[in-house]
Design an enzyme around this catalytic site. Structure first.
Site, PDB file in Angstrom:
ATOM      1  N   ASP A  65       8.203  33.061 104.714  1.00 32.16           N
ATOM      2  CA  ASP A  65       9.261  34.030 104.416  1.00 32.16           C
ATOM      3  C   ASP A  65      10.492  33.787 105.285  1.00 32.16           C
ATOM      4  OD1 ASP A  65       7.667  35.218 102.529  1.00 32.16           O
ATOM      5  OD2 ASP A  65       6.922  36.792 103.867  1.00 32.16           O
ATOM      6  N   LYS A 111     -12.277  31.677  80.615  1.00 36.07           N
ATOM      7  CA  LYS A 111     -11.111  32.112  79.840  1.00 36.07           C
ATOM      8  C   LYS A 111     -10.375  33.183  80.636  1.00 36.07           C
ATOM      9  CE  LYS A 111      -8.435  32.924  76.221  1.00 36.07           C
ATOM     10  NZ  LYS A 111      -7.483  33.841  76.909  1.00 36.07           N
TER      11      LYS A 111
END
Length: 264
Positions: A38, A117
């Site tokens: 950051d 999935k």
């Protein structure tokens, strides 16, 4: 700082930030604290504000900050985007296997590469000369919606492809080379819970399921809303021919290019 000094520092910052992103998200091996990342992003942003002509499309600062759109443009897919068919029992799977064998008797010789999935939204990403250019939804399979600005807010989607020396073919090495891949955008369970807690605190309706939230998030006209949802993404299909022969090799190549792939 002089402009030349800023150019050198910006180049170094982008390289460091990309390295940390790849290690943390793709390799799942963080090299530093996110607070360090950051701080580097803040330094990069400040330098680019001072020297705006040094901003490039692949800069990590370009993941957010776009103005809201009035509507989504349409994108025609280079190849039709298909969807999965459901199989509900062993009989369905056996029928599918027989159809495969009729198409190619060798279809099952090497077994199958299976993955979980992910219940999200299918996307297509197009890179030119190694840089992310266009991202779209499946739509009707032929034409989708351009959601490039929103997809840039998802850190799991690289703005620039990795230049791994282990790759035999580099899609960014030839002028005008285009790479097309497909994947899924989804909301992690932890983020889904966080967002619904915030909805309850604001006395607003909670979201029914992560799939609908993911789909609604990438179709926001304001990218800032998409960014606030902290979406994730897995790559699973390489449309461009980079020498892959089997599906497992698609995952291996995508992983080396800097995409997150399903670890299961």
């Amino acid at each position: 700082m002089t402009k030349q000094g800023a150019r050198t520092r910006i180049k170094k910052l982008k390289k460091l930030i990309d390295k940390y992103r790849y290690s943390r998200l793709v390799l799942d091996k963080p090299l530093t604290e996110e607070s360090v990342e950051d701080a580097l992003k803040k330094e990069l942003f400040d330098l680019e504000q001072e020297f705006p002509d040094l901003i490039t499309p692949d800069s990590p600062s370009q993941r957010a900050g776009y103005k809201p759109l009035e509507k989504f443009a349409k994108v025609t897919h280079p190849e039709r985007m298909l969807s999965f068919n459901d199989a509900f029992d062993e009989g369905d799977m056996q029928e599918w296997l027989e159809r495969m064998k009729r198409l190619d008797p060798r279809a099952a010789e090497r077994g199958f590469y299976c993955e979980l999935k992910i219940d999200g939204l299918a996307i297509e990403l197009i890179y030119e000369n190694g840089l992310f250019k266009t991202g779209s939804t499946r739509g009707d399979g032929v034409v989708g919606e351009d959601i490039t600005q929103n997809l840039k807010t998802i850190e799991a989607i690289p703005l620039k492809l990795e230049t791994s020396s282990s790759l035999k073919v580099r899609p960014w090495s030839d002028k005008g080379r285009t790479l097309v891949m497909r994947g899924e955008v989804f909301v992690p369970h932890k983020e889904f819970a966080r967002i619904n807690r915030e909805q309850e605190e604001k006395e607003k309706p909670v979201y029914a399921n992560p799939r609908n939230l993911a789909a609604g998030s990438v179709r926001q006209l304001d990218p800032a809303i998409t960014a606030s949802r902290r979406l994730d993404s897995f790559a699973y299909s390489l449309v461009t021919d980079l020498g892959q022969k089997i599906h497992e090799e698609e995952h291996e190549i995508l992983h080396k290019l800097g995409f997150k792939t399903n670890p299961h």
